[in-house]
Design a protein around this motif. Structure first.
Motif, PDB file in Angstrom:
ATOM      1  N   LYS A 441     -12.681  -0.687  -4.063  1.00 29.40           N
ATOM      2  CA  LYS A 441     -11.939   0.139  -3.108  1.00 29.40           C
ATOM      3  C   LYS A 441     -11.993  -0.476  -1.709  1.00 29.40           C
ATOM      4  O   LYS A 441     -11.017  -0.464  -0.954  1.00 29.40           O
ATOM      5  N   ASN A 442     -13.157  -1.031  -1.379  1.00 28.70           N
ATOM      6  CA  ASN A 442     -13.349  -1.607  -0.039  1.00 28.70           C
ATOM      7  C   ASN A 442     -12.944  -3.069   0.063  1.00 28.70           C
ATOM      8  O   ASN A 442     -13.063  -3.672   1.120  1.00 28.70           O
ATOM      9  N   MET A 443     -12.498  -3.656  -1.083  1.00 31.09           N
ATOM     10  CA  MET A 443     -12.143  -5.071  -1.072  1.00 31.09           C
ATOM     11  C   MET A 443     -10.896  -5.296  -0.218  1.00 31.09           C
ATOM     12  O   MET A 443      -9.916  -4.585  -0.360  1.00 31.09           O
ATOM     13  N   PRO A 444     -10.919  -6.253   0.707  1.00 30.87           N
ATOM     14  CA  PRO A 444      -9.762  -6.470   1.570  1.00 30.87           C
ATOM     15  C   PRO A 444      -8.544  -6.924   0.784  1.00 30.87           C
ATOM     16  O   PRO A 444      -8.676  -7.550  -0.264  1.00 30.87           O
ATOM     17  N   GLU A 445      -7.376  -6.573   1.315  1.00 21.03           N
ATOM     18  CA  GLU A 445      -6.137  -6.940   0.639  1.00 21.03           C
ATOM     19  C   GLU A 445      -5.968  -8.452   0.671  1.00 21.03           C
ATOM     20  O   GLU A 445      -6.182  -9.096   1.677  1.00 21.03           O
ATOM     21  N   GLY A 446      -5.562  -9.011  -0.443  1.00 15.08           N
ATOM     22  CA  GLY A 446      -5.330 -10.459  -0.513  1.00 15.08           C
ATOM     23  C   GLY A 446      -4.592 -10.775  -1.778  1.00 15.08           C
ATOM     24  O   GLY A 446      -4.306  -9.895  -2.583  1.00 15.08           O
ATOM     25  N   ASP A 447      -4.279 -12.051  -1.975  1.00 17.98           N
ATOM     26  CA  ASP A 447      -3.484 -12.395  -3.146  1.00 17.98           C
ATOM     27  C   ASP A 447      -4.284 -13.152  -4.183  1.00 17.98           C
ATOM     28  O   ASP A 447      -3.762 -13.703  -5.109  1.00 17.98           O
ATOM     29  N   ASN A 448      -5.605 -13.197  -4.007  1.00 17.68           N
ATOM     30  CA  ASN A 448      -6.392 -14.024  -4.912  1.00 17.68           C
ATOM     31  C   ASN A 448      -7.771 -13.410  -5.111  1.00 17.68           C
ATOM     32  O   ASN A 448      -8.785 -14.049  -4.917  1.00 17.68           O
ATOM     33  N   ASN A 449      -7.801 -12.124  -5.490  1.00 21.16           N
ATOM     34  CA  ASN A 449      -9.068 -11.395  -5.494  1.00 21.16           C
ATOM     35  C   ASN A 449     -10.063 -11.873  -6.542  1.00 21.16           C
ATOM     36  O   ASN A 449     -11.255 -11.686  -6.398  1.00 21.16           O
ATOM     37  N   ASP A 450      -9.573 -12.528  -7.589  1.00 17.20           N
ATOM     38  CA  ASP A 450     -10.508 -13.064  -8.578  1.00 17.20           C
ATOM     39  C   ASP A 450     -11.269 -14.263  -8.021  1.00 17.20           C
ATOM     40  O   ASP A 450     -12.328 -14.614  -8.507  1.00 17.20           O
ATOM     41  N   LYS A 451     -10.676 -14.928  -7.043  1.00 12.68           N
ATOM     42  CA  LYS A 451     -11.326 -16.085  -6.436  1.00 12.68           C
ATOM     43  C   LYS A 451     -11.394 -15.822  -4.934  1.00 12.68           C
ATOM     44  O   LYS A 451     -10.669 -16.393  -4.146  1.00 12.68           O
ATOM     45  N   ARG A 452     -12.286 -14.909  -4.534  1.00 13.62           N
ATOM     46  CA  ARG A 452     -12.272 -14.476  -3.141  1.00 13.62           C
ATOM     47  C   ARG A 452     -12.612 -15.601  -2.174  1.00 13.62           C
ATOM     48  O   ARG A 452     -12.214 -15.584  -1.036  1.00 13.62           O
TER      49      ARG A 452
END
Length: 606
Positions: A441-452
């Motif tokens: 829920k707190n993870m920042p928006e991005g296009d590559n969340n599996d490879k932060r």
């Protein structure tokens, strides 16, 4: 046979580029994500959070919009592994079974005499120090020290260990007699300056000398360990044009064959550990240069292996260093294991006490996963016999386990804690799942969340706005972009403009292009880059090749650009004339001012 690279034949360079795909070469080090015709990732050459590093497969080049680094597959290997052009070509040719003819593959032309002199000085100095250790009374105490650490004569010879006597001018006299320039030797890290104009002294005195070689086995620096008490305990050569400690791994030249075969590196903290472990059978071991792990080290290791086994000291400092290194290594996509040493021992000490076989079985082969190591480390900080200690440990352990993507891995560690602390597995699982939900829920928006690590929280297609260039500058870049793509465009510009570009680097690139096509070579930025012999020109040419210039052109397009390029020096001259006219009017010389006004009108007509 024409070649602009010393003795390396052109066909070898072309074969190397053809066999080493740019995406595959870069992809071993950088995690790439496709967006349009480019592949994007985090630049391995400078620290960044938003990817500005690109690979263009159809052109065979990489380019970073952040730091400007760019080039072809050979250039990427040169920069990542600290290699010269011939060294990179030889290594890449060997990897692809490309034969280099006997006696070929010499130094890059033009030669670099200062670099060659430094390498020669280090090679001779290493032999000299080794001789002093083995054959003179100066080396007796050092030999006793090395034998007390169980270094065999075979290892002392193989690693070319030496000794620098506790005198001011031992090496200085040795180098001076052989005609080396002492100021150059000081700059290269072998000597120290006494003070302004007061001469030089030996940098290493009263120290056991460990020569440090680059990837191809050439000695480029020394690490000196003091005998007895004194500070600093270890002294390195100063950084020089042949030595960058954040890009060199100790013993890589000897271990690279084993690393390539196993796709695994054992990373130690010190030189002594590497040497003791080598004798124990660990032939894929390296160490950082008395410095903490850097992004350049990680990028280099990523280009060679898939897995890293950290074998740091078992004391608190060593374990803390391992914890710091794990995220850096994992973020690059490397698998990480940790060799756990008991009782605060270092690898060298463990081997001395328990022997080589025990070290291989109990320490290296029994290395645990990074998560397991974190849990072991965490456990040491809590008293598990007390309820408060147990609860605090479980809370912190769940924070670690919850980050795992694999539900199977999470289950393994949760069951381990459940069994060990006699706690309900279902309760632990429930708490872990709640924690995961909260994290996502707190993870920042991005296009590559599996490879932060390679996310940077950027939106797709978001690229920094380019700086608006002056008209003549943009025209020159457009001309060069078309010339790189098409020999006919280059011929047209050559006849009408030649090398009359306003920016020196552009004029140089144009000159190289004319020569390149005159040899009948085909268009293509990757091949053309290998004909350049200047780092700055390579970066500029790569950046120009990244422009979205349509390959089709007509003479009108070229003429417009040429006119813009030619107009600039006239505009500059007019500005100067206007300033002169103002000065003439101010000083009352109206005849001179009228004459200058006439000259300005003539320039305007041009």
């Amino acid at each position: 046979m024409a070649s602009g690279h010393g003795n390396i034949p052109e066909e070898v360079i072309e074969s190397v580029l053809a066999r080493h795909d740019i995406v595959e070469t870069v992809g071993k080090v950088v995690h790439l994500t496709k967006q349009g015709k480019y592949l994007w990732g985090l630049c391995p050459f400078h620290s960044e959070k938003s990817p500005s590093f690109t690979v263009t497969p159809d052109r065979g080049v990489f380019h970073c919009f952040g730091c400007g680094m760019g080039g072809n597959a050979i250039k990427f290997r040169m920069e990542i592994e600290g290699l010269s052009f011939p060294e990179a070509v030889r290594i890449m040719a060997e990897e692809s079974d490309i034969a280099i003819p006997e006696g070929k593959g010499g130094p890059l032309s033009p030669p670099d005499p200062e670099r060659d002199r430094l390498l020669s000085a280090y090679e001779l100095s290493a032999k000299f120090y080794h001789f002093l250790l083995k054959n003179t009374e100066y080396g007796t105490a050092a030999m006793n020290y090395l034998r007390s650490r169980n270094f065999s004569d075979k290892m002392i010879d193989q690693f070319q260990i030496g000794f620098a006597p506790d005198r001011w001018d031992t090496l200085l006299q040795f180098l001076e007699k052989r005609g080396f320039d002492l100021a150059e030797m000081e700059k290269g890290g072998l000597l120290s300056a006494r003070g302004e104009g007061k001469g030089y002294i030996d940098r290493f005195r009263g120290r056991v000398i460990f020569p440090i070689a680059n990837r191809t086995g050439k000695v480029v620096a020394f690490a000196g360990r003091i005998l007895g008490d004194g500070q600093p305990k270890y002294l390195n050569s100063a950084e020089s044009r042949i030595f960058n400690k954040s890009r060199i791994l100790y013993n890589l030249h000897q271990s690279k064959a084993s690393i390539r075969k196993m796709r695994q590196i054992v990373l130690f903290e010190g030189y002594g550990d590497v040497i003791s472990a080598w004798e124990a059978g660990v032939h894929n071991g390296v160490a950082t240069m008395g410095t903490s792990l850097t992004e350049s080290h990680v990028a280099l290791m990523k280009s060679l292996a898939d897995e890293i086994v950290l074998s740091y000291d078992g004391d608190k400092a060593g374990q803390a260093a391992a914890l710091k290194a794990i995220p850096m290594l994992e973020e690059s996509g490397l698998r990480v294991k940790v060799a756990v040493l008991p009782g605060g021992m270092d690898p060298d000490e463990f081997i001395s006490r328990h022997g080589a076989e025990s070290f291989m079985e109990r320490i290296i082969d029994s290395a645990v996963s990074a998560i397991k190591f974190k849990l072991i480390y965490l456990k040491k900080n809590h008293i598990l016999l007390e309820e408060d200690g147990k609860i605090a440990y479980v809370k912190e352990a769940l924070q670690i386990i919850a980050t795992l993507h694999s539900s199977t891995e999470r289950e393994v560690y949760l069951r381990e804690i459940s069994s060990e602390l006699e706690l309900s597995y279902d309760s632990l699982k429930q708490d872990c799942n709640l924690l995961r939900a909260s994290m996502q829920k707190n993870m920042p928006e991005g296009d590559n969340n599996d490879k932060r690590w390679n996310n940077g929280r950027h939106k797709k297609g978001q690229v920094q706005a380019p700086t608006l260039l002056p008209a003549y500058h943009a025209a020159e870049r457009r001309l060069l972009s078309l010339m790189i793509q098409d020999p006919e465009a280059a011929a047209y510009v050559g006849e009408r403009l030649g090398e009359e570009f306003n920016i020196d680097d552009h004029a140089a690139i144009a000159a190289y292009l004319y020569a390149y096509y005159a040899q009948g070579k085909p268009p293509g930025i990757s091949r053309f880059l290998s004909s350049l012999q200047d780092d700055r020109l390579e970066k500029t040419a790569t950046a120009i090749s990244m422009m979205d210039t349509p390959p089709d052109w007509n003479t009108q397009v070229l003429d417009d650009c040429i006119r813009e390029v030619r107009k600039y020096p006239i505009q500059r001259k007019m500005e100067q004339k206007r300033e002169e006219m103002i000065q003439a009017e101010k000083s009352g010389d109206f005849l001179r001012a009228a004459q200058i006004a006439s000259e300005i009108i003539t320039l305007e007509r041009q």
